[in-house]
Design an enzyme around this catalytic site. Structure first.
Site, PDB file in Angstrom:
ATOM      1  N   GLU A  80       0.839  -1.207   0.000  1.00 47.40           N
ATOM      2  CA  GLU A  80       0.000   0.000   0.000  1.00 47.40           C
ATOM      3  C   GLU A  80       0.874   1.258   0.000  1.00 47.40           C
ATOM      4  O   GLU A  80       2.089   1.198   0.165  1.00 47.40           O
ATOM      5  CB  GLU A  80      -0.909   0.039   1.240  1.00 47.40           C
ATOM      6  CG  GLU A  80      -2.343  -0.413   1.003  1.00 47.40           C
ATOM      7  CD  GLU A  80      -3.147   0.566   0.151  1.00 47.40           C
ATOM      8  OE1 GLU A  80      -2.570   1.562  -0.356  1.00 47.40           O
ATOM      9  OE2 GLU A  80      -4.348   0.334  -0.015  1.00 47.40           O
ATOM     10  N   ARG A 110      -6.694   0.920  12.921  1.00 49.13           N
ATOM     11  CA  ARG A 110      -5.344   1.180  12.431  1.00 49.13           C
ATOM     12  C   ARG A 110      -5.427   2.224  11.327  1.00 49.13           C
ATOM     13  O   ARG A 110      -6.514   2.513  10.792  1.00 49.13           O
ATOM     14  CB  ARG A 110      -4.689  -0.097  11.899  1.00 49.13           C
ATOM     15  CG  ARG A 110      -5.351  -0.694  10.656  1.00 49.13           C
ATOM     16  CD  ARG A 110      -4.478  -1.786  10.057  1.00 49.13           C
ATOM     17  NE  ARG A 110      -5.104  -2.492   8.944  1.00 49.13           N
ATOM     18  CZ  ARG A 110      -5.135  -2.047   7.690  1.00 49.13           C
ATOM     19  NH1 ARG A 110      -4.610  -0.873   7.374  1.00 49.13           N
ATOM     20  NH2 ARG A 110      -5.709  -2.775   6.742  1.00 49.13           N
ATOM     21  N   ASN A 156      -4.590   3.671   7.454  1.00 53.68           N
ATOM     22  CA  ASN A 156      -4.692   2.921   6.201  1.00 53.68           C
ATOM     23  C   ASN A 156      -4.165   3.636   4.967  1.00 53.68           C
ATOM     24  O   ASN A 156      -3.669   2.972   4.076  1.00 53.68           O
ATOM     25  CB  ASN A 156      -6.143   2.514   5.957  1.00 53.68           C
ATOM     26  CG  ASN A 156      -6.273   1.460   4.888  1.00 53.68           C
ATOM     27  OD1 ASN A 156      -5.599   0.435   4.961  1.00 53.68           O
ATOM     28  ND2 ASN A 156      -7.115   1.693   3.901  1.00 53.68           N
ATOM     29  N   GLU A 197     -12.332  -4.892   9.858  1.00 51.10           N
ATOM     30  CA  GLU A 197     -13.081  -4.559   8.648  1.00 51.10           C
ATOM     31  C   GLU A 197     -14.580  -4.762   8.832  1.00 51.10           C
ATOM     32  O   GLU A 197     -15.287  -5.195   7.921  1.00 51.10           O
ATOM     33  CB  GLU A 197     -12.568  -5.371   7.446  1.00 51.10           C
ATOM     34  CG  GLU A 197     -11.084  -5.159   7.184  1.00 51.10           C
ATOM     35  CD  GLU A 197     -10.565  -5.945   5.990  1.00 51.10           C
ATOM     36  OE1 GLU A 197     -11.392  -6.532   5.262  1.00 51.10           O
ATOM     37  OE2 GLU A 197      -9.330  -5.974   5.796  1.00 51.10           O
ATOM     38  N   ASN A 222     -10.108   4.900   2.444  1.00 49.58           N
ATOM     39  CA  ASN A 222      -8.981   4.902   1.519  1.00 49.58           C
ATOM     40  C   ASN A 222      -8.831   6.292   0.940  1.00 49.58           C
ATOM     41  O   ASN A 222      -9.777   7.055   0.852  1.00 49.58           O
ATOM     42  CB  ASN A 222      -9.146   3.851   0.420  1.00 49.58           C
ATOM     43  CG  ASN A 222      -8.322   2.598   0.711  1.00 49.58           C
ATOM     44  OD1 ASN A 222      -7.101   2.641   0.774  1.00 49.58           O
ATOM     45  ND2 ASN A 222      -9.004   1.475   0.934  1.00 49.58           N
ATOM     46  N   ASP A 277      -9.889   0.956  -3.949  1.00 53.86           N
ATOM     47  CA  ASP A 277      -8.829   1.045  -2.957  1.00 53.86           C
ATOM     48  C   ASP A 277      -8.222   2.446  -3.041  1.00 53.86           C
ATOM     49  O   ASP A 277      -8.955   3.425  -3.124  1.00 53.86           O
ATOM     50  CB  ASP A 277      -7.806  -0.077  -3.189  1.00 53.86           C
ATOM     51  CG  ASP A 277      -7.112  -0.512  -1.906  1.00 53.86           C
ATOM     52  OD1 ASP A 277      -6.535   0.366  -1.235  1.00 53.86           O
ATOM     53  OD2 ASP A 277      -7.126  -1.703  -1.572  1.00 53.86           O
TER      54      ASP A 277
END
Length: 295
Positions: free
Chosen positions: A18, A105, A107, A126, A153, A202
């Site tokens: 990522e 967390r 991202n 999630e 995202n 994403d």
């Protein structure tokens, strides 16, 4: 020579690659592997990579104006000094905006033209809609007031910094929000919705023409949308879980793509041996110069 077809340039076997970001000052691409707690650096001139261990899940990395980096760990935003050797990297906590949410967390993130870091959080399981967007600038970290979702995202910003694009991955929607010059959020409207069989949106990125690119997790592709949210182009990859692209190289005309092995079983990984690699392709358009964060 650049190829229009995505091809693997670095095999790192990322569980959840990522956050790619081109850092002009060292002519390298930096990105993370959230689940393996790794920070990666790719040097295209030499075709080699280096990596550092992070003290926890690491969602993003951006360059800062002190010559170092800011990274989003599960425990908060840290200053990261890579040092001269991967064994000597150090992390110093700067802000812990969600110390009260241990199941969350960080991202994804981007840097605004004014040096502010916009970043999002998510429920690590999630499931719960506990993901929020934050703005960190010159020592002040605030929650933006954008609606909570389970997996954030982005964000990504338009070339003039006046439009904020942010993604509700589970809801398969990308939103656009007007921004005031001081970073205050305004009206929010739906930018686009991803259809049922195309994977999950994403990480988003904006190019120099103001068009938005998004990775499609489970969708085998990256897509480009015009500023009105109309699909312009889809580029297929040989792996299913495509997370995010970043524009890099001296002319910002190389698209780098992070991917993931997360959720793929042994049989599927045999069919997708390049899953988790870093890819590159010629997007036919330049990206935007990456601002430096002022933390």
């Amino acid at each position: 020579m650049r190829s229009a077809d995505p091809h693997s340039i670095l095999s790192v076997g990322a569980t959840l690659g990522e956050g790619p970001v081109w850092v002009a000052r060292d002519a390298a691409l930096w990105f993370v592997d959230i689940k393996q707690h790794r920070i990666h650096r790719y040097d295209p001139a030499l075709g080699v990579g280096r990596s550092w261990a992070a003290p926890g899940q690491v969602g993003w990395i951006v360059p800062t104006d002190d010559g170092l980096f800011a990274v989003g760990l599960q425990s908060g935003v840290h200053r990261f000094d890579p040092g001269t050797d991967p064994a000597t990297g150090s992390f110093t906590l700067l802000h812990a905006p969600e110390a009260h949410l241990p199941g969350n967390r960080q991202n994804d993130a981007c840097v605004a033209p004014d040096g502010a870091i916009w970043f999002g959080s998510m429920d690590d399981a999630e499931q719960a809609e506990s993901g929020h967007f934050y703005r960190l600038h010159k020592g002040r970290c605030i929650e933006t007031g954008l609606p909570a979702v389970s997996i954030t995202n982005g964000p990504a910003l338009s070339p003039d910094g006046r439009i904020l694009y942010h993604t509700d991955t589970v809801g398969k929607r990308i939103w656009r929000t007007d921004l005031a010059p001081d970073g205050t959020v305004g009206n929010t409207t739906l930018f686009t919705r991803i259809e049922a069989d195309a994977g999950y949106p994403d990480g988003p990125t904006v190019d120099a023409e103001g068009c938005l690119w998004t990775g499609l997790f489970g969708g085998w592709a990256v897509r480009r949308y015009d500023p009105a949210g109309r699909l312009m182009r889809e580029i297929r990859l040989p792996v299913a879980n495509v997370t995010k692209i970043a524009f890099g190289g001296p002319d910002l005309r190389t698209a780098y793509v992070t991917t993931a092995r997360k959720g793929l079983d042994v049989t599927t990984l045999t069919e997708q041996p390049l899953a988790g690699d870093l890819f590159a392709f010629d997007p036919g358009v330049a990206g935007l110069p990456g601002p430096i964060a002022t933390i």
